[in-house]
Design a protein around this motif. Structure first.
Motif, PDB file in Angstrom:
ATOM      1  N   GLN A 188       0.828  -1.206   0.000  1.00 40.39           N
ATOM      2  CA  GLN A 188       0.000   0.000   0.000  1.00 40.39           C
ATOM      3  C   GLN A 188       0.863   1.256   0.000  1.00 40.39           C
ATOM      4  O   GLN A 188       0.639   2.190  -0.770  1.00 40.39           O
ATOM      5  CB  GLN A 188      -0.904   0.027   1.241  1.00 40.39           C
ATOM      6  CG  GLN A 188      -2.135  -0.836   1.181  1.00 40.39           C
ATOM      7  CD  GLN A 188      -2.912  -0.725   2.489  1.00 40.39           C
ATOM      8  OE1 GLN A 188      -2.507  -1.277   3.504  1.00 40.39           O
ATOM      9  NE2 GLN A 188      -4.014  -0.012   2.466  1.00 40.39           N
ATOM     10  N   ILE A 189       1.826   1.264   0.903  1.00 37.23           N
ATOM     11  CA  ILE A 189       2.702   2.438   1.029  1.00 37.23           C
ATOM     12  C   ILE A 189       3.464   2.679  -0.266  1.00 37.23           C
ATOM     13  O   ILE A 189       3.580   3.807  -0.743  1.00 37.23           O
ATOM     14  CB  ILE A 189       3.680   2.256   2.206  1.00 37.23           C
ATOM     15  CG1 ILE A 189       2.901   2.150   3.522  1.00 37.23           C
ATOM     16  CG2 ILE A 189       4.663   3.417   2.271  1.00 37.23           C
ATOM     17  CD1 ILE A 189       3.740   1.738   4.712  1.00 37.23           C
ATOM     18  N   LEU A 190       3.955   1.597  -0.848  1.00 34.83           N
ATOM     19  CA  LEU A 190       4.729   1.700  -2.083  1.00 34.83           C
ATOM     20  C   LEU A 190       3.883   2.311  -3.193  1.00 34.83           C
ATOM     21  O   LEU A 190       4.321   3.220  -3.912  1.00 34.83           O
ATOM     22  CB  LEU A 190       5.222   0.311  -2.502  1.00 34.83           C
ATOM     23  CG  LEU A 190       6.371   0.239  -3.513  1.00 34.83           C
ATOM     24  CD1 LEU A 190       7.605   0.924  -2.969  1.00 34.83           C
ATOM     25  CD2 LEU A 190       6.678  -1.214  -3.855  1.00 34.83           C
ATOM     26  N   ASP A 191       2.640   1.841  -3.330  1.00 37.40           N
ATOM     27  CA  ASP A 191       1.758   2.340  -4.384  1.00 37.40           C
ATOM     28  C   ASP A 191       1.321   3.778  -4.138  1.00 37.40           C
ATOM     29  O   ASP A 191       1.311   4.603  -5.049  1.00 37.40           O
ATOM     30  CB  ASP A 191       0.512   1.457  -4.500  1.00 37.40           C
ATOM     31  CG  ASP A 191       0.815   0.117  -5.148  1.00 37.40           C
ATOM     32  OD1 ASP A 191       1.864  -0.004  -5.809  1.00 37.40           O
ATOM     33  OD2 ASP A 191       0.001  -0.820  -4.988  1.00 37.40           O
ATOM     34  N   ASP A 192       0.961   4.083  -2.892  1.00 35.59           N
ATOM     35  CA  ASP A 192       0.367   5.386  -2.592  1.00 35.59           C
ATOM     36  C   ASP A 192       1.387   6.506  -2.414  1.00 35.59           C
ATOM     37  O   ASP A 192       1.100   7.659  -2.740  1.00 35.59           O
ATOM     38  CB  ASP A 192      -0.507   5.297  -1.336  1.00 35.59           C
ATOM     39  CG  ASP A 192      -1.724   4.421  -1.547  1.00 35.59           C
ATOM     40  OD1 ASP A 192      -2.071   4.163  -2.721  1.00 35.59           O
ATOM     41  OD2 ASP A 192      -2.327   3.988  -0.550  1.00 35.59           O
ATOM     42  N   VAL A 193       2.570   6.186  -1.898  1.00 33.91           N
ATOM     43  CA  VAL A 193       3.582   7.222  -1.655  1.00 33.91           C
ATOM     44  C   VAL A 193       4.558   7.330  -2.818  1.00 33.91           C
ATOM     45  O   VAL A 193       4.876   8.421  -3.283  1.00 33.91           O
ATOM     46  CB  VAL A 193       4.345   6.956  -0.344  1.00 33.91           C
ATOM     47  CG1 VAL A 193       5.430   8.017  -0.130  1.00 33.91           C
ATOM     48  CG2 VAL A 193       3.376   6.950   0.840  1.00 33.91           C
ATOM     49  N   TRP A 194       5.024   6.195  -3.311  1.00 31.84           N
ATOM     50  CA  TRP A 194       6.005   6.212  -4.406  1.00 31.84           C
ATOM     51  C   TRP A 194       5.332   6.279  -5.773  1.00 31.84           C
ATOM     52  O   TRP A 194       5.914   6.774  -6.731  1.00 31.84           O
ATOM     53  CB  TRP A 194       6.930   5.001  -4.322  1.00 31.84           C
ATOM     54  CG  TRP A 194       8.133   5.231  -3.469  1.00 31.84           C
ATOM     55  CD1 TRP A 194       9.402   5.520  -3.896  1.00 31.84           C
ATOM     56  CD2 TRP A 194       8.209   5.216  -2.028  1.00 31.84           C
ATOM     57  NE1 TRP A 194      10.253   5.678  -2.830  1.00 31.84           N
ATOM     58  CE2 TRP A 194       9.553   5.494  -1.665  1.00 31.84           C
ATOM     59  CE3 TRP A 194       7.289   4.984  -1.019  1.00 31.84           C
ATOM     60  CZ2 TRP A 194       9.978   5.551  -0.340  1.00 31.84           C
ATOM     61  CZ3 TRP A 194       7.702   5.037   0.296  1.00 31.84           C
ATOM     62  CH2 TRP A 194       9.021   5.316   0.634  1.00 31.84           C
ATOM     63  N   GLY A 195       4.128   5.764  -5.899  1.00 30.71           N
ATOM     64  CA  GLY A 195       3.389   5.832  -7.158  1.00 30.71           C
ATOM     65  C   GLY A 195       4.138   5.222  -8.327  1.00 30.71           C
ATOM     66  O   GLY A 195       4.571   4.071  -8.278  1.00 30.71           O
ATOM     67  N   GLU A 196       4.314   6.026  -9.384  1.00 33.60           N
ATOM     68  CA  GLU A 196       4.993   5.541 -10.590  1.00 33.60           C
ATOM     69  C   GLU A 196       6.437   5.139 -10.309  1.00 33.60           C
ATOM     70  O   GLU A 196       7.031   4.357 -11.042  1.00 33.60           O
ATOM     71  CB  GLU A 196       4.968   6.634 -11.672  1.00 33.60           C
ATOM     72  CG  GLU A 196       3.591   6.925 -12.238  1.00 33.60           C
ATOM     73  CD  GLU A 196       3.055   5.801 -13.097  1.00 33.60           C
ATOM     74  OE1 GLU A 196       3.866   4.991 -13.585  1.00 33.60           O
ATOM     75  OE2 GLU A 196       1.831   5.733 -13.269  1.00 33.60           O
ATOM     76  N   GLN A 197       7.014   5.668  -9.257  1.00 24.16           N
ATOM     77  CA  GLN A 197       8.398   5.350  -8.926  1.00 24.16           C
ATOM     78  C   GLN A 197       8.541   3.935  -8.369  1.00 24.16           C
ATOM     79  O   GLN A 197       9.646   3.428  -8.227  1.00 24.16           O
ATOM     80  CB  GLN A 197       8.915   6.337  -7.878  1.00 24.16           C
ATOM     81  CG  GLN A 197       8.741   7.792  -8.259  1.00 24.16           C
ATOM     82  CD  GLN A 197       9.043   8.705  -7.094  1.00 24.16           C
ATOM     83  OE1 GLN A 197       9.865   8.392  -6.249  1.00 24.16           O
ATOM     84  NE2 GLN A 197       8.366   9.836  -7.026  1.00 24.16           N
ATOM     85  N   SER A 198       7.414   3.319  -8.002  1.00 20.45           N
ATOM     86  CA  SER A 198       7.465   2.028  -7.322  1.00 20.45           C
ATOM     87  C   SER A 198       8.151   0.955  -8.153  1.00 20.45           C
ATOM     88  O   SER A 198       8.645  -0.035  -7.614  1.00 20.45           O
ATOM     89  CB  SER A 198       6.051   1.573  -6.935  1.00 20.45           C
ATOM     90  OG  SER A 198       5.239   1.410  -8.094  1.00 20.45           O
ATOM     91  N   ALA A 199       8.196   1.152  -9.476  1.00 19.62           N
ATOM     92  CA  ALA A 199       8.852   0.175 -10.333  1.00 19.62           C
ATOM     93  C   ALA A 199      10.361   0.150 -10.118  1.00 19.62           C
ATOM     94  O   ALA A 199      11.034  -0.802 -10.488  1.00 19.62           O
ATOM     95  CB  ALA A 199       8.536   0.468 -11.800  1.00 19.62           C
ATOM     96  N   PHE A 200      10.883   1.210  -9.502  1.00 16.77           N
ATOM     97  CA  PHE A 200      12.325   1.336  -9.328  1.00 16.77           C
ATOM     98  C   PHE A 200      12.776   1.077  -7.889  1.00 16.77           C
ATOM     99  O   PHE A 200      13.960   1.161  -7.593  1.00 16.77           O
ATOM    100  CB  PHE A 200      12.788   2.731  -9.755  1.00 16.77           C
ATOM    101  CG  PHE A 200      12.505   3.048 -11.195  1.00 16.77           C
ATOM    102  CD1 PHE A 200      13.424   2.736 -12.187  1.00 16.77           C
ATOM    103  CD2 PHE A 200      11.305   3.642 -11.565  1.00 16.77           C
ATOM    104  CE1 PHE A 200      13.157   3.029 -13.513  1.00 16.77           C
ATOM    105  CE2 PHE A 200      11.032   3.938 -12.888  1.00 16.77           C
ATOM    106  CZ  PHE A 200      11.958   3.628 -13.863  1.00 16.77           C
ATOM    107  N   VAL A 201      11.837   0.804  -6.996  1.00 20.84           N
ATOM    108  CA  VAL A 201      12.196   0.595  -5.600  1.00 20.84           C
ATOM    109  C   VAL A 201      11.590  -0.707  -5.096  1.00 20.84           C
ATOM    110  O   VAL A 201      10.722  -1.302  -5.726  1.00 20.84           O
ATOM    111  CB  VAL A 201      11.713   1.763  -4.703  1.00 20.84           C
ATOM    112  CG1 VAL A 201      12.377   3.056  -5.110  1.00 20.84           C
ATOM    113  CG2 VAL A 201      10.201   1.897  -4.768  1.00 20.84           C
TER     114      VAL A 201
END
Length: 244
Positions: A188-201
């Motif tokens: 949830q945190i990854l999707d909501d806070v990082w958003g599009e960046q989540s693919a890199f983290v």
């Protein structure tokens, strides 16, 4: 839809402007940071003419793209920022995301991919703007325990000592505060806070950021009372220490 293209290579800037206009977008180009920020602010103050997406180079005269991204994020937390840069190092990409950008493309690039990314970011932005607010509204200053958070200054004050936060640290802390008492999974945190960046983290990145926040806001980071771990699930924010 209005796009702001920040690019100091005139030929490339004009090429991007032409292709974006062929897609039906209104485009303003800027060769430097001050011009870009001034235009963005002027548009932001007018709801009918606000910038819907920023295409940003990183290597610019006088003011870097990183600095521009930070300034834009101080003004608007939602507008998509797509980096278009010759820098290919992972450190450059990571820092760009830390400054609040949403996507990163390296030069040379494929025009169809760029147009597709712009289209998807604009679609995502429209959904965010239309989404109903389901979380608590956080004031400009928020207090919990012995901590005062100043969201406008990107700072916290702990026992009279002020400390600066990065954009992502502040976004993560605000996300916890908005979801007070709720168990939040790493996904949830990854999707909501990082958003599009989540693919890199990875989810490990979240753990590292939580550790950094604990060092800033907890009296004893080894035994946190505000940002607590929920075994097998994720994290939960508690503004007050739970009594035994």
């Amino acid at each position: 839809m209005k796009l702001l293209v920040v690019e100091d290579e005139k030929a490339l800037a004009q090429g991007l402007k032409f292709n974006f206009e062929q897609e039906g977008y209104s485009v303003f180009t800027a060769e430097d940071g001050p011009t870009a920020i001034r235009h963005f602010e002027e548009c932001y103050e007018s709801d009918e003419e606000s910038v819907d997406l920023v295409v940003l180079d990183l290597m610019l005269p006088g003011m870097s793209g990183y600095e521009i991204a930070k300034e834009i994020r101080r003004i608007d937390e939602v507008v998509p920022i797509l980096v278009l840069s010759a820098r290919e190092l992972s450190e450059d990409k990571a820092y760009a995301f830390d400054c609040g950008t949403d996507q990163y493309m390296t030069k040379p690039f494929a025009l169809p991919e760029l147009l597709s990314r712009v289209k998807n970011l604009l679609k995502r932005k429209s959904l965010v703007r239309k989404a109903p607010v389901s979380t608590r509204k956080v004031p400009k200053e928020y207090q919990f325990g012995n901590v005062t958070v100043d969201f406008e200054a990107f700072e916290i004050e702990v026992d009279g000592e002020r400390k600066s936060l990065t954009n992502l640290e502040l976004r993560l802390l605000q996300y916890f505060i908005e979801h007070e008492g709720m168990v939040l999974t790493r996904a949830q945190i990854l999707d909501d806070v990082w958003g599009e960046q989540s693919a890199f983290v990875t989810t490990r990145t979240i753990d590292n950021f939580v550790l950094r926040l604990r060092k800033l806001v907890e009296s004893n980071p080894a035994e946190p009372v505000h940002i607590v771990s929920v075994r097998g699930a994720g994290y939960r924010f508690m503004p007050e220490e739970m009594s035994e």
